[in-house]
Design a protein around this motif. Structure first.
Motif, PDB file in Angstrom:
ATOM      1  N   MET A   1       0.845  -1.194   0.000  1.00 12.63           N
ATOM      2  CA  MET A   1       0.000   0.000   0.000  1.00 12.63           C
ATOM      3  C   MET A   1       0.878   1.240   0.000  1.00 12.63           C
ATOM      4  SD  MET A   1      -2.856   1.194   2.772  1.00 12.63           S
ATOM      5  CE  MET A   1      -3.968  -0.075   2.152  1.00 12.63           C
ATOM      6  N   ARG A   2       0.509   2.237  -0.802  1.00 10.36           N
ATOM      7  CA  ARG A   2       1.268   3.474  -0.897  1.00 10.36           C
ATOM      8  C   ARG A   2       0.662   4.536   0.021  1.00 10.36           C
ATOM      9  NH1 ARG A   2       0.368   4.876  -6.931  1.00 10.36           N
ATOM     10  NH2 ARG A   2      -1.739   4.542  -6.086  1.00 10.36           N
ATOM     11  N   PRO A   3       1.496   5.432   0.563  1.00  2.44           N
ATOM     12  CA  PRO A   3       0.948   6.504   1.393  1.00  2.44           C
ATOM     13  C   PRO A   3      -0.092   7.346   0.669  1.00  2.44           C
ATOM     14  CG  PRO A   3       3.319   6.340   1.683  1.00  2.44           C
ATOM     15  CD  PRO A   3       2.970   5.408   0.565  1.00  2.44           C
ATOM     16  N   ASP A   4       0.099   7.554  -0.651  1.00  3.84           N
ATOM     17  CA  ASP A   4      -0.867   8.410  -1.354  1.00  3.84           C
ATOM     18  C   ASP A   4      -2.164   7.694  -1.690  1.00  3.84           C
ATOM     19  OD1 ASP A   4       0.024   6.821  -3.403  1.00  3.84           O
ATOM     20  OD2 ASP A   4       0.899   8.442  -4.596  1.00  3.84           O
ATOM     21  N   ASP A   5      -2.331   6.454  -1.224  1.00  4.81           N
ATOM     22  CA  ASP A   5      -3.659   5.837  -1.269  1.00  4.81           C
ATOM     23  C   ASP A   5      -4.616   6.548  -0.305  1.00  4.81           C
ATOM     24  OD1 ASP A   5      -2.990   3.941  -3.153  1.00  4.81           O
ATOM     25  OD2 ASP A   5      -2.465   2.406  -1.687  1.00  4.81           O
ATOM     26  N   TRP A   6      -4.024   7.247   0.665  1.00  4.64           N
ATOM     27  CA  TRP A   6      -4.823   8.068   1.573  1.00  4.64           C
ATOM     28  C   TRP A   6      -5.052   9.427   0.935  1.00  4.64           C
ATOM     29  CZ3 TRP A   6      -7.304   7.125   6.100  1.00  4.64           C
ATOM     30  CH2 TRP A   6      -7.021   5.913   6.753  1.00  4.64           C
ATOM     31  N   HIS A   7      -6.328   9.791   0.760  1.00  2.16           N
ATOM     32  CA  HIS A   7      -6.682  11.106   0.211  1.00  2.16           C
ATOM     33  C   HIS A   7      -6.951  12.054   1.369  1.00  2.16           C
ATOM     34  CE1 HIS A   7      -8.491  14.189  -2.309  1.00  2.16           C
ATOM     35  NE2 HIS A   7      -9.515  14.224  -1.455  1.00  2.16           N
ATOM     36  N   LEU A   8      -6.212  13.170   1.435  1.00  3.87           N
ATOM     37  CA  LEU A   8      -6.365  14.162   2.501  1.00  3.87           C
ATOM     38  C   LEU A   8      -7.046  15.408   1.966  1.00  3.87           C
ATOM     39  CD1 LEU A   8      -2.842  13.963   4.217  1.00  3.87           C
ATOM     40  CD2 LEU A   8      -4.909  12.633   4.731  1.00  3.87           C
TER      41      LEU A   8
ATOM     42  N   ARG B   1     -19.303  13.544   1.486  1.00  2.00           N
ATOM     43  CA  ARG B   1     -19.833  12.863   0.303  1.00  2.00           C
ATOM     44  C   ARG B   1     -19.128  11.528   0.073  1.00  2.00           C
ATOM     45  NH1 ARG B   1     -20.024  18.209  -1.774  1.00  2.00           N
ATOM     46  NH2 ARG B   1     -17.997  17.959  -2.803  1.00  2.00           N
ATOM     47  N   ARG B   2     -17.844  11.484   0.369  1.00  2.00           N
ATOM     48  CA  ARG B   2     -17.086  10.257   0.147  1.00  2.00           C
ATOM     49  C   ARG B   2     -17.233   9.265   1.295  1.00  2.00           C
ATOM     50  NH1 ARG B   2     -11.219  11.812  -2.482  1.00  2.00           N
ATOM     51  NH2 ARG B   2     -11.265   9.571  -2.945  1.00  2.00           N
ATOM     52  N   ALA B   3     -17.243   9.775   2.520  1.00  2.00           N
ATOM     53  CA  ALA B   3     -17.116   8.888   3.667  1.00  2.00           C
ATOM     54  C   ALA B   3     -18.359   8.798   4.550  1.00  2.00           C
ATOM     55  CB  ALA B   3     -15.942   9.347   4.533  1.00  2.00           C
ATOM     56  N   GLY B   4     -19.383   9.604   4.275  1.00  2.00           N
ATOM     57  CA  GLY B   4     -20.551   9.642   5.145  1.00  2.00           C
ATOM     58  C   GLY B   4     -21.239   8.296   5.315  1.00  2.00           C
ATOM     59  N   ASP B   5     -21.463   7.594   4.206  1.00  2.00           N
ATOM     60  CA  ASP B   5     -22.148   6.295   4.291  1.00  2.00           C
ATOM     61  C   ASP B   5     -21.306   5.277   5.038  1.00  2.00           C
ATOM     62  OD1 ASP B   5     -24.289   7.316   2.919  1.00  2.00           O
ATOM     63  OD2 ASP B   5     -23.737   6.455   0.979  1.00  2.00           O
ATOM     64  N   PHE B   6     -19.998   5.312   4.827  1.00  2.00           N
ATOM     65  CA  PHE B   6     -19.102   4.398   5.536  1.00  2.00           C
ATOM     66  C   PHE B   6     -19.186   4.626   7.044  1.00  2.00           C
ATOM     67  CE2 PHE B   6     -14.922   4.041   7.617  1.00  2.00           C
ATOM     68  CZ  PHE B   6     -14.722   2.673   7.526  1.00  2.00           C
ATOM     69  N   LEU B   7     -19.137   5.864   7.472  1.00  2.00           N
ATOM     70  CA  LEU B   7     -19.201   6.155   8.899  1.00  2.00           C
ATOM     71  C   LEU B   7     -20.542   5.737   9.495  1.00  2.00           C
ATOM     72  CD1 LEU B   7     -17.440   9.621   8.901  1.00  2.00           C
ATOM     73  CD2 LEU B   7     -16.568   7.521   9.930  1.00  2.00           C
ATOM     74  N   ALA B   8     -21.629   5.977   8.759  1.00  2.00           N
ATOM     75  CA  ALA B   8     -22.957   5.630   9.257  1.00  2.00           C
ATOM     76  C   ALA B   8     -23.204   4.128   9.283  1.00  2.00           C
ATOM     77  CB  ALA B   8     -24.022   6.309   8.402  1.00  2.00           C
TER      78      ALA B   8
ATOM     79  N   GLY C   1      -9.135  12.447   6.261  1.00  2.00           N
ATOM     80  CA  GLY C   1      -8.475  11.460   5.417  1.00  2.00           C
ATOM     81  C   GLY C   1      -9.417  10.327   5.061  1.00  2.00           C
ATOM     82  N   VAL C   2      -9.324   9.872   3.802  1.00  2.00           N
ATOM     83  CA  VAL C   2     -10.147   8.758   3.327  1.00  2.00           C
ATOM     84  C   VAL C   2      -9.253   7.759   2.617  1.00  2.00           C
ATOM     85  CG1 VAL C   2     -12.067   8.045   1.856  1.00  2.00           C
ATOM     86  CG2 VAL C   2     -12.153  10.253   3.013  1.00  2.00           C
ATOM     87  N   LEU C   3      -9.408   6.496   2.963  1.00  2.00           N
ATOM     88  CA  LEU C   3      -8.716   5.413   2.267  1.00  2.00           C
ATOM     89  C   LEU C   3      -9.742   4.641   1.460  1.00  2.00           C
ATOM     90  CD1 LEU C   3      -6.160   3.673   1.781  1.00  2.00           C
ATOM     91  CD2 LEU C   3      -6.877   2.298   3.760  1.00  2.00           C
TER      92      LEU C   3
ATOM     93  N   VAL D   1     -14.846   2.873   0.384  1.00  2.00           N
ATOM     94  CA  VAL D   1     -14.109   3.454   1.511  1.00  2.00           C
ATOM     95  C   VAL D   1     -13.788   2.344   2.508  1.00  2.00           C
ATOM     96  CG1 VAL D   1     -14.223   5.069   3.444  1.00  2.00           C
ATOM     97  CG2 VAL D   1     -15.193   5.708   1.224  1.00  2.00           C
ATOM     98  N   ARG D   2     -12.520   2.284   2.900  1.00  3.01           N
ATOM     99  CA  ARG D   2     -12.065   1.254   3.836  1.00  3.01           C
ATOM    100  C   ARG D   2     -11.759   1.804   5.220  1.00  3.01           C
ATOM    101  NH1 ARG D   2     -13.825  -3.123   1.184  1.00  3.01           N
ATOM    102  NH2 ARG D   2     -13.047  -3.183  -0.972  1.00  3.01           N
TER     103      ARG D   2
END
Length: 288
Positions: free
Chosen positions: A1-8, A17-24, A56-58, A64-65
């Motif tokens: 896994m590369r560090p830039d797989d994480w989007h900041l 929009r990207r992570a809301g459903d994952f968190l819920a 940060g989103v992976l 989303v993981r």
């Protein structure tokens, strides 16, 4: 896994929009990021401090993981990570010049990130607090209960002043300095009816229990405080039971709280009320 797989990003709306459903999808385990993000939406991006929050989103395979959330000057909060994911995030943050003062996450994730942070930065990593997350299963009101009754705090000057004072005292009692403005914090809790006093029959407040607004079906009891001279009389248990009951009546599917594992009194109290363990969390500090 590369560090830039994480989007900041600093963009709250884009992050949600990207992570809301994952968190819920896991509201109990994600209770802290859910409530922090709700607070940012309600009260603005600088509610926790002058520096902009960093999200940060992976994503892997289009899904989303994992998520990271840093609201300076507080520590970074993480959802569950593998050792590889934690290492990539630590390297990504360090390479970009970000320096969180610590990390809070489930125990395995916090351990993995703290180890990775030390490797990539040379900073120290000290365990500051070990916590246990509980969820309410079946509410059991303490019997016999203390005399008195619950009352929701209002915008009256006396209620606001007491909330401000007790927030400061609570922070001092647990060794955690309150970084947010006490007045603004009191106003926010009063606005959504989330601060409850237990009062004696003559109307004197003797204990406080505070709950967050509902997000994704979950709420969290965040502050339970009784002034030292009034402890041992059942006030905290009564206030906690009532605020928990009210949250259930209002429709919360999950009622949660954290305890300090070093405090057997609070852990025993909440279990008697009907809270059961979900997971253990660790908070590390990163002294430079």
């Amino acid at each position: 896994m590369r560090p830039d797989d994480w989007h900041l990003t600093h963009d709250l709306d884009a992050f949600l929009r990207r992570a809301g459903d994952f968190l819920a999808s896991r509201p109990a385990l994600h209770t802290v990021p859910l409530t922090v993000l709700d607070n940012l939406r309600r009260r603005g991006p600088h509610v926790y401090g002058e520096e902009a929050p960093l999200f940060g989103v992976l994503e892997r395979g289009g899904a989303v993981r994992a998520v990271s959330l840093h609201t300076p000057p507080y520590w970074i909060n993480l959802t569950s990570l593998t050792e590889e994911q934690a290492d990539a995030l630590a390297l990504r943050l360090a390479s970009a010049g970000h320096r969180p003062p610590g990390v809070s996450a489930d125990r395995a994730t916090a351990d993995a990130f703290a180890d990775a942070w030390q490797r990539h930065t040379g900073a120290g990593a000290d365990v500051w607090k070990k916590q246990r997350l509980y969820r309410l299963v079946e509410l059991t009101v303490p019997e016999p209960g203390p005399e008195g009754a619950p009352r929701i705090a209002t915008a009256a000057a006396t209620d606001r002043a007491r909330l401000m004072s007790w927030y400061e005292e609570f922070g001092a009692s647990i060794g955690e300095h309150q970084l947010q403005d006490a007045g603004a914090l009191a106003d926010a809790r009063i606005a959504h009816g989330g601060a409850l006093f237990w009062e004696t029959p003559d109307g004197t407040p003797v204990s406080l229990a505070v709950v967050t607004p509902e997000v994704a079906g979950q709420v969290r009891v965040t502050t339970v405080y009784t002034p030292a001279p009034l402890r041992g009389r059942g006030y905290a248990g009564a206030a906690t039971a009532e605020v928990s009951r009210a949250a259930r009546v209002a429709g919360a599917r999950e009622v949660l709280l954290f305890t300090d594992l070093a405090n057997p009194t609070s852990n025993g109290l909440y279990q008697r009320i009907g809270y059961r363990p979900v997971a253990d969390f660790t908070v590390y500090r990163f002294p430079e």
